[in-house]
Each structure stands twice: as C-alpha cells, then as structure tokens.
Design a protein around this motif. Sequence first.
Motif, PDB file in Angstrom:
ATOM      1  N   VAL A 161      21.741 -30.716 -10.852  1.00 28.61           N
ATOM      2  CA  VAL A 161      20.375 -30.240 -11.101  1.00 28.61           C
ATOM      3  C   VAL A 161      19.638 -31.301 -11.903  1.00 28.61           C
ATOM      4  CG1 VAL A 161      18.940 -28.504 -12.228  1.00 28.61           C
ATOM      5  CG2 VAL A 161      21.079 -27.817 -11.130  1.00 28.61           C
ATOM      6  N   ILE A 162      18.444 -31.631 -11.463  1.00 28.93           N
ATOM      7  CA  ILE A 162      17.614 -32.543 -12.248  1.00 28.93           C
ATOM      8  C   ILE A 162      16.159 -32.132 -12.082  1.00 28.93           C
ATOM      9  CG2 ILE A 162      17.359 -34.277 -10.412  1.00 28.93           C
ATOM     10  CD1 ILE A 162      17.592 -36.402 -12.686  1.00 28.93           C
ATOM     11  N   ASP A 163      15.388 -32.229 -13.160  1.00 29.01           N
ATOM     12  CA  ASP A 163      13.980 -31.863 -13.113  1.00 29.01           C
ATOM     13  C   ASP A 163      13.191 -32.864 -12.278  1.00 29.01           C
ATOM     14  OD1 ASP A 163      14.496 -29.703 -14.696  1.00 29.01           O
ATOM     15  OD2 ASP A 163      13.614 -30.531 -16.526  1.00 29.01           O
ATOM     16  N   VAL A 219      11.684 -39.890  -9.281  1.00 28.25           N
ATOM     17  CA  VAL A 219      13.001 -39.262  -9.356  1.00 28.25           C
ATOM     18  C   VAL A 219      13.799 -39.574  -8.093  1.00 28.25           C
ATOM     19  CG1 VAL A 219      14.242 -37.072  -9.565  1.00 28.25           C
ATOM     20  CG2 VAL A 219      12.108 -37.422 -10.827  1.00 28.25           C
ATOM     21  N   LEU A 220      13.189 -39.391  -6.947  1.00 32.46           N
ATOM     22  CA  LEU A 220      13.897 -39.605  -5.692  1.00 32.46           C
ATOM     23  C   LEU A 220      14.263 -41.072  -5.484  1.00 32.46           C
ATOM     24  CD1 LEU A 220      11.812 -37.212  -3.406  1.00 32.46           C
ATOM     25  CD2 LEU A 220      14.086 -36.812  -4.377  1.00 32.46           C
ATOM     26  N   GLU A 221      13.380 -41.972  -5.900  1.00 30.23           N
ATOM     27  CA  GLU A 221      13.651 -43.402  -5.736  1.00 30.23           C
ATOM     28  C   GLU A 221      14.747 -43.896  -6.681  1.00 30.23           C
ATOM     29  OE1 GLU A 221       9.803 -45.080  -6.274  1.00 30.23           O
ATOM     30  OE2 GLU A 221       9.019 -44.192  -4.414  1.00 30.23           O
ATOM     31  N   SER A 222      15.011 -43.154  -7.761  1.00 32.30           N
ATOM     32  CA  SER A 222      16.040 -43.549  -8.731  1.00 32.30           C
ATOM     33  C   SER A 222      17.366 -42.824  -8.498  1.00 32.30           C
ATOM     34  CB  SER A 222      15.558 -43.254 -10.164  1.00 32.30           C
ATOM     35  OG  SER A 222      14.355 -43.930 -10.446  1.00 32.30           O
ATOM     36  N   MET A 223      17.429 -41.997  -7.475  1.00 26.74           N
ATOM     37  CA  MET A 223      18.629 -41.205  -7.225  1.00 26.74           C
ATOM     38  C   MET A 223      19.803 -42.115  -6.858  1.00 26.74           C
ATOM     39  SD  MET A 223      19.374 -37.975  -7.414  1.00 26.74           S
ATOM     40  CE  MET A 223      17.683 -37.371  -7.404  1.00 26.74           C
ATOM     41  N   PRO A 224      20.992 -41.860  -7.417  1.00 20.54           N
ATOM     42  CA  PRO A 224      22.166 -42.662  -7.042  1.00 20.54           C
ATOM     43  C   PRO A 224      22.429 -42.588  -5.544  1.00 20.54           C
ATOM     44  CG  PRO A 224      22.630 -41.291  -8.957  1.00 20.54           C
ATOM     45  CD  PRO A 224      21.314 -40.840  -8.425  1.00 20.54           C
ATOM     46  N   GLN A 265      11.628 -36.975 -16.477  1.00 20.14           N
ATOM     47  CA  GLN A 265      12.032 -37.126 -17.872  1.00 20.14           C
ATOM     48  C   GLN A 265      13.534 -37.375 -18.050  1.00 20.14           C
ATOM     49  OE1 GLN A 265       9.924 -33.410 -19.464  1.00 20.14           O
ATOM     50  NE2 GLN A 265       9.361 -34.939 -20.989  1.00 20.14           N
ATOM     51  N   TRP A 266      14.300 -37.133 -16.997  1.00 18.50           N
ATOM     52  CA  TRP A 266      15.755 -37.271 -17.078  1.00 18.50           C
ATOM     53  C   TRP A 266      16.206 -38.247 -15.997  1.00 18.50           C
ATOM     54  CZ3 TRP A 266      17.802 -34.277 -21.035  1.00 18.50           C
ATOM     55  CH2 TRP A 266      16.958 -33.296 -21.539  1.00 18.50           C
ATOM     56  N   ALA A 267      16.877 -39.311 -16.390  1.00 16.15           N
ATOM     57  CA  ALA A 267      17.251 -40.368 -15.451  1.00 16.15           C
ATOM     58  C   ALA A 267      18.346 -39.888 -14.500  1.00 16.15           C
ATOM     59  CB  ALA A 267      17.733 -41.595 -16.213  1.00 16.15           C
ATOM     60  N   PRO A 268      18.141 -40.017 -13.195  1.00 14.97           N
ATOM     61  CA  PRO A 268      19.130 -39.540 -12.232  1.00 14.97           C
ATOM     62  C   PRO A 268      20.502 -40.189 -12.338  1.00 14.97           C
ATOM     63  CG  PRO A 268      17.014 -39.842 -11.157  1.00 14.97           C
ATOM     64  CD  PRO A 268      16.881 -40.428 -12.533  1.00 14.97           C
ATOM     65  N   GLU A 269      20.597 -41.399 -12.908  1.00 17.98           N
ATOM     66  CA  GLU A 269      21.921 -42.013 -13.018  1.00 17.98           C
ATOM     67  C   GLU A 269      22.855 -41.199 -13.905  1.00 17.98           C
ATOM     68  OE1 GLU A 269      19.229 -44.680 -15.712  1.00 17.98           O
ATOM     69  OE2 GLU A 269      19.094 -43.715 -13.759  1.00 17.98           O
TER      70      GLU A 269
END
Length: 267
Positions: free
Chosen positions: A120-122, A53-58, A126-130
């Motif tokens: 907010v993101i889990d 999740v953190l690595e995919s954060m915008p 399961q939910w793409a940060p983009e």
Amino acid sequence: MRVTRPLAIDARDPLDPIDRMTLERYLTDVAVDNVHVLVVIPAYNEADALPSVLESMPTQLDGVAPTILVVSDGSTDQTRAVALAHGALCCETPINRGQGAALRLGYLIALRLGADYIGVIDADGQWAPEGLVTGLAYLTSGKADFVQGSRVLGSTDVGDPIRDLGVKVFAMLISRLTGVAVTDTSSGLRLFTTKIAARIRLDQPQYQSSELLIAAAFAGARIQEFPVAMTKRVAGHSKKAANLLYGLYYMRAAIRTYLRERWIAPS
C-alpha cells in the motif's frame, strides 16, 4: 460472549454492495495472471501527484514485476487516464467513499487475483515507493506478516507540529491497546500477506490506518516497522480534515476497532 472472527473482507462475499458491484464489473474486464505482489494505490483526484509515484515504482519486488492497482475512489479528474498511461491497472468506484473503502476494495481484488503479498502506498508522493523493497524483504524472510514504514524512525519534512504530536500520541495509544510497540500508526507505506488480509475485518470508510493496524494485531500478525522519509506532497492538496477533526475521527476509529476486536476470538 466471544464470537468467531468472520472473514469480513473475503472477496468471494463482500458485504458492501458497491464493493460487490465494482468487483463483478472490474474482474470481468481485467485479465491478470500470476500476481505475486499487488501494490494498491488509493486515489481521489490525484492526477497531478500520481505520475511521480508510478514513475518511481520499483520494477521488481521479490524478483518479479509488481502488479500496480490504482483504486480511483470516485475521481472526477484524469486519475484513471494517468494510471493507465503509466501501465497500472485502475479500478474505479462510482462515488467517492473514502480512503478506507478504496483500500478495502483493493484488498478484495488482491485476494481474488490470488496475490501473495499486498503493498500500500499513498498517491500524493509523500512516501517513496522504494520503501516497498525494504518492507517486502521482512515478509519474504519470514520475519513479519505486516510491515510499515515509520517517519518517526526515519524523518519527515512536512512541518506540521500538531500532526507530528498526533502521530506520537496515537502511537502510544495503539501500542497500549494492542500490546504491540509501534511508532507511526498512520503510515502511507505498508505491506502485508494476503493470509493476514483474509483474517481481518475492515469497516471504516475513512481513517482506516488505525483500524487496519489494530485488526492485524488482533489477528495475530507479527508487526515490524522500518525507517522511511516522509516528504511534502508533490502536487494537489490534502483530502484530510483539519487537524482537530482529523484527530477526533481518528481516535473514534481506533477506539471502535479496539472494542470490536477485543470481543472477537481469532479464527
């Protein structure tokens, strides 16, 4: 008799003693300036899933770098270490209270830091940060005050037909209760303004997504959904109850929130 809506999550006077203690300790140690968008990630023992999740954060939201806050809800694994290693802030509570309590604490921190928007993101991947980029555009354009990704408008490959049915049933229920048409009441990707956050009351330690959505609707938020893809958890295991218990608890939280909000006049 109707009463005036309290600023129940006002960071200057949190009612919960653990919130108060944790805020005082955390905000004494952290030094963050010019917070525009604070992305809150509630996490309980998510050290294995959190990196994705953190690595995919915008890298930018509305033209500036977002501030990422992991709220470690009494975790006993390396959740805090993973968050800090990836450049995120991390606020820890001494005990595990539930996702709703973790998120409420995150919102309190956003208010105290003067953020303009809350995302907010889990932490389960399961939910793409983009999706945060798409959602924030609705807020900054003035089209909405509260937005959420919808797997119903988009897609899901989780493959749980009972949960899928529950998503549709609760969407119908909450749409009827609030008068606001929604398709996914338990989305793991949401954004809203701190002005709305300061107007809503949040009590639920768990099963909080229905409470947040109903409270936002009664606070006068303009609510918008957009399509997202929900995928399978990248690592670890779900902390949610079994389907039947989850549905009962979720229903209870929704009905309690509706009855509470129905008798509170907007400020």
